[in-house]
Scaffold this active site. Structure first.
Site, PDB file in Angstrom:
ATOM      1  N   ASP A  23      56.984  84.873  29.703  1.00 21.11           N
ATOM      2  CA  ASP A  23      56.585  85.844  28.630  1.00 21.11           C
ATOM      3  C   ASP A  23      57.939  86.561  28.253  1.00 21.11           C
ATOM      4  OD1 ASP A  23      54.872  87.834  27.381  1.00 21.11           O
ATOM      5  OD2 ASP A  23      55.353  89.195  28.745  1.00 21.11           O
ATOM      6  N   SER A  24      57.888  87.222  27.025  1.00 22.95           N
ATOM      7  CA  SER A  24      58.731  87.901  26.740  1.00 22.95           C
ATOM      8  C   SER A  24      59.383  89.104  27.537  1.00 22.95           C
ATOM      9  CB  SER A  24      58.309  88.658  25.399  1.00 22.95           C
ATOM     10  OG  SER A  24      57.442  89.590  25.476  1.00 22.95           O
ATOM     11  N   GLY A  83      57.819  90.518  19.397  1.00 21.82           N
ATOM     12  CA  GLY A  83      57.100  90.737  18.327  1.00 21.82           C
ATOM     13  C   GLY A  83      57.667  90.783  16.940  1.00 21.82           C
ATOM     14  N   CYS A  85      52.181  84.589  26.636  1.00 22.94           N
ATOM     15  CA  CYS A  85      52.683  85.340  25.636  1.00 22.94           C
ATOM     16  C   CYS A  85      51.821  84.770  24.421  1.00 22.94           C
ATOM     17  CB  CYS A  85      54.152  85.460  25.546  1.00 22.94           C
ATOM     18  SG  CYS A  85      54.698  86.346  24.232  1.00 22.94           S
ATOM     19  N   ASN A  86      51.019  85.801  23.640  1.00 28.13           N
ATOM     20  CA  ASN A  86      50.389  85.350  22.419  1.00 28.13           C
ATOM     21  C   ASN A  86      51.471  85.107  21.367  1.00 28.13           C
ATOM     22  OD1 ASN A  86      47.325  86.527  22.693  1.00 28.13           O
ATOM     23  ND2 ASN A  86      48.495  87.425  24.075  1.00 28.13           N
ATOM     24  N   GLU A 121      57.050  97.696  29.234  1.00 25.60           N
ATOM     25  CA  GLU A 121      58.305  97.247  29.815  1.00 25.60           C
ATOM     26  C   GLU A 121      59.060  98.467  30.852  1.00 25.60           C
ATOM     27  OE1 GLU A 121      60.071  94.435  29.711  1.00 25.60           O
ATOM     28  OE2 GLU A 121      58.195  93.671  29.142  1.00 25.60           O
ATOM     29  N   CYS A 176      47.867  90.847  23.419  1.00 32.73           N
ATOM     30  CA  CYS A 176      49.302  90.797  23.718  1.00 32.73           C
ATOM     31  C   CYS A 176      49.106  91.038  25.309  1.00 32.73           C
ATOM     32  CB  CYS A 176      50.019  91.754  23.184  1.00 32.73           C
ATOM     33  SG  CYS A 176      51.423  92.149  23.994  1.00 32.73           S
ATOM     34  N   HIS A 229      50.828  92.179  27.372  1.00 33.01           N
ATOM     35  CA  HIS A 229      51.169  93.558  27.981  1.00 33.01           C
ATOM     36  C   HIS A 229      50.161  94.585  28.059  1.00 33.01           C
ATOM     37  CE1 HIS A 229      55.320  92.149  27.504  1.00 33.01           C
ATOM     38  NE2 HIS A 229      55.979  93.085  28.027  1.00 33.01           N
TER      39      HIS A 229
HETATM   40  N1  DGL Z   1      53.410  89.591  25.947  1.00 32.92           N
HETATM   41  C1  DGL Z   1      53.634  89.371  24.671  1.00 32.92           C
HETATM   42  C2  DGL Z   1      52.587  89.006  23.857  1.00 32.92           C
HETATM   43  O1  DGL Z   1      51.564  88.653  24.435  1.00 32.92           O
HETATM   44  C3  DGL Z   1      54.544  90.597  23.744  1.00 32.92           C
HETATM   45  C4  DGL Z   1      55.344  90.295  22.647  1.00 32.92           C
HETATM   46  C5  DGL Z   1      56.661  90.929  22.300  1.00 32.92           C
HETATM   47  O2  DGL Z   1      57.480  90.948  23.401  1.00 32.92           O
HETATM   48  O3  DGL Z   1      56.538  91.683  21.575  1.00 32.92           O
HETATM   49  O4  DGL Z   1      52.408  88.790  22.541  1.00 32.92           O
END
Ligand code: DGL
Length: 267
Positions: free
Chosen positions: A9-10, A42, A72-73, A151, A183, A185
């Site tokens: 994930d990010s 994002g 991560c979407n 985060e 998302c 998160h």
């Molecule tokens: N968890 C990521 C998602 O599902 C977050 C993306 C981000 O870092 O902006 O989109």
């Protein structure tokens, strides 16, 4: 030997998916990478997210991953196609906002989507609406700043509450009775979102469905393994600050864990 599954994930959001994967595949060894050195995705370009997704995938494969979950979407929208093309033998399981189940669940015929701007502006999301929205009105809301509070492990502060209030208000005003947490998160903020929007609103996230799909694909596409009955392990890596990652990952995972630095070559 246990199966090895890679998850990225990010940042730490994908841990919300990892929890479901742990339940679905108790005997798998799970390797998690948080790209917290580059979070949030994002508002990054698709090219940047694709390059990061390639690097994280290479790392996971170097660690023996046999299948990869893009937890991560935003990364799924930007990079699932190129990843599948580049690593054509590896099963990739992506995530996308749960439009189909939300459309089936709504009684008010209005569904709200909370997601990153990158996800909402992607061609993949447009195609999802085209396919599943039908006559249901879909109201979308980008949520800058929400990934950052998770985060920081900040799930309860006044700032987190104000952001949740700001982003949910337009959806409530539009008459949405079903909110998609688009998302990975955001499930960590679900208790706070619930407090803000009340009990009447359904909150939908895709972690459990993704874990089920992973299990199905592992069972059908990977060579059979003799089950050893051994509980699988988890290992955690970050491209961000290790001390902070250790603290936040332990908080979100619910027990003390060690987090290693992602090797420089992949950072
Ligand atoms: N968890 C990521 C998602 O599902 C977050 C993306 C981000 O870092 O902006 O989109």
């Amino acid at each position: 030997m246990n199966r090895t599954i890679g998850v990225f994930d990010s940042g730490v959001g994908g841990l919300s998916v990892l929890q479901h994967i742990r339940e679905a595949l108790p005997e798998a060894d799970l390797i998690y990478v948080a790209d917290s050195g580059h979070v949030p995705y994002g508002d990054r370009t698709a090219a940047f997210i694709e390059a990061r997704s390639m690097a994280l995938t290479r790392f996971l494969l170097s660690q023996g991953a046999e299948a990869i979950v893009i937890a991560c979407n935003t990364a799924t929208a930007a990079a699932a196609l190129p990843l599948r093309k580049q690593f054509s033998k590896i099963p990739f399981i992506g995530m996308e906002p749960a439009i189909k189940p939300a459309v089936a669940a709504t009684k008010s015929n209005v569904v709200g989507v909370l997601a990153t701007v990158g996800t909402l502006e992607s061609a993949r999301f447009a195609a999802l609406l085209e396919k599943y929205a039908g006559s249901v009105k879909i109201v979308t809301q980008g949520c800058p700043g929400l990934v950052e509070v998770v985060e920081r492990g900040d799930l309860r502060s006044l700032e987190a509450r104000r952001l949740v209030e700001r982003y949910t208000a337009p959806l409530l005003q539009a008459g949405a009775d079903t909110f998609i947490l688009g998302c990975t998160h955001y499930p960590f903020l679900a208790p706070l979102i619930r407090e803000v929007v009340g009990e009447e609103i359904s909150l939908i996230d895709t972690g459990a469905a993704v874990a089920r799909e992973l299990k199905r694909r592992v069972d059908t596409e990977l060579p059979p393994r003799v089950a050893m009955g051994v509980i699988g392990s988890e290992s955690f890596h970050t491209s961000g600050d290790v001390e902070r990652a250790t603290r936040i990952t332990s908080q979100l995972w619910g027990k003390d864990v060690a987090v290693a630095a992602l090797p420089q070559a992949y950072s």
